[in-house]
Design an enzyme around this catalytic site. Structure first.
Site, mmCIF file in Angstrom:
data_model
loop_
_atom_site.group_PDB
_atom_site.id
_atom_site.type_symbol
_atom_site.label_atom_id
_atom_site.label_comp_id
_atom_site.label_asym_id
_atom_site.label_seq_id
_atom_site.Cartn_x
_atom_site.Cartn_y
_atom_site.Cartn_z
ATOM 1 N N PRO A 64 10.940 -18.662 -1.376
ATOM 2 C CA PRO A 64 10.885 -19.637 -2.471
ATOM 3 C C PRO A 64 11.772 -19.177 -3.638
ATOM 4 O O PRO A 64 11.760 -18.009 -4.007
ATOM 5 C CB PRO A 64 9.408 -19.620 -2.899
ATOM 6 C CG PRO A 64 8.667 -18.987 -1.769
ATOM 7 C CD PRO A 64 9.643 -18.049 -1.122
ATOM 8 N N HIS A 65 12.544 -20.102 -4.186
ATOM 9 C CA HIS A 65 13.381 -19.809 -5.352
ATOM 10 C C HIS A 65 13.834 -21.117 -5.966
ATOM 11 O O HIS A 65 13.693 -22.175 -5.357
ATOM 12 C CB HIS A 65 14.593 -18.956 -4.969
ATOM 13 C CG HIS A 65 15.527 -19.614 -4.003
ATOM 14 N ND1 HIS A 65 15.197 -19.812 -2.685
ATOM 15 C CD2 HIS A 65 16.763 -20.144 -4.150
ATOM 16 C CE1 HIS A 65 16.204 -20.412 -2.070
ATOM 17 N NE2 HIS A 65 17.172 -20.639 -2.939
ATOM 18 N N ALA A 66 14.366 -21.024 -7.166
ATOM 19 C CA ALA A 66 14.938 -22.208 -7.809
ATOM 20 C C ALA A 66 16.200 -21.775 -8.530
ATOM 21 O O ALA A 66 16.584 -20.603 -8.482
ATOM 22 C CB ALA A 66 13.935 -22.855 -8.771
#
Lengths: 145, 95
Positions: A64-66
């Site tokens: 998960p990352h943004a």
């Protein structure tokens, strides 16, 4: 940043009710140690809703990352294993590594190590099999370089 | 030869994909430039091929519709076998 993930950023849980909850739990060490704000956690979840499940980079594994933003104070990684697995848009995920990147380059070295580590699927299964974070730390110290 | 590795932000997943593609290229003994980028910047690059998530392929087809380019959907960005299959196809198409 350090090549590896500090033990204090690692957690093992039995189950999670959904992937959103798993991402929230996985992010907790980064939130509590001022790497990220709550906005970043929401941005990671929104990204899955918007772009689909491509953060599932290997069987059982998600990153998960943004986008790098104001919501990231320091570049860092955290790790969570969910023993029973949790569904992420049709994929079962048991290992989450949360990436918080302050800019588009500061984490490259860590990602290179991670990419090498992930290409051997056995590494992922060995981490998932660990019952103590010390054991996960040991695997990463030995094989993540 | 130039290959784009594309994801939503151009920082995390696409970086992993780039490294997997580079490893596949090394195993085939082929030299190529691999660039990771986000989907909105992708069409600004001239490339021979784009590797990205199946969820992005429809969007990428529109962005690259006037360009001669191969689009390869990749389900698992760090699955070396899956990536190698597509890299092999690309290499064969250049022969």
């Amino acid at each position: 940043m350090a090549q590896n993930i500090p033990q204090s950023h690692m957690q093992i849980i039995e189950n999670a009710s959904n992937y959103e909850e798993a991402i929230q739990i996985a992010s907790k060490p980064l939130l509590e140690n001022d790497y990220i704000t709550k906005d970043y956690i929401q941005a990671m979840i929104d990204s899955v809703e918007e772009h689909g499940p491509y953060i599932v980079l290997a069987d059982d594994f998600a990153l998960p990352h943004a986008r790098p933003s104001e919501a990231v104070k320091k570049t860092g990684l955290s790790l969570l294993t969910v023993k029973d697995g949790v569904d992420l848009k049709g994929n079962t995920v048991k290992l989450f590594v949360v990436l918080a990147a302050k800019d588009s380059t500061s984490h490259n070295e860590a990602l290179q190590s991670l990419a090498e580590f992930l290409m051997d699927k056995q590494n992922i299964q060995d981490v998932i099999a660990c019952d103590r974070v010390q054991d996960i730390k040991k695997i990463l110290d030995e094989r993540w370089n | 030869m130039k290959i784009l590795a594309v994801c939503g932000f151009g920082v995390g997943s696409s970086m992993i994909l780039k490294l997997t593609i580079q490893k596949a290229l090394r195993e085939f003994g082929v030299d190529a430039e691999v660039i990771n980028t986000d989907i909105s910047d992708s069409a600004g690059h001239n490339a021979d091929a784009v590797f990205s998530s199946p969820d992005f392929i429809g969007d990428l087809e529109k962005r690259f519709k006037n360009k001669e380019i191969k689009l390869y959907p990749i389900k698992r960005y760090s699955d070396l076998e899956e990536v190698k299959e597509k890299v092999q196809d690309l290499i064969d198409s250049k022969k």
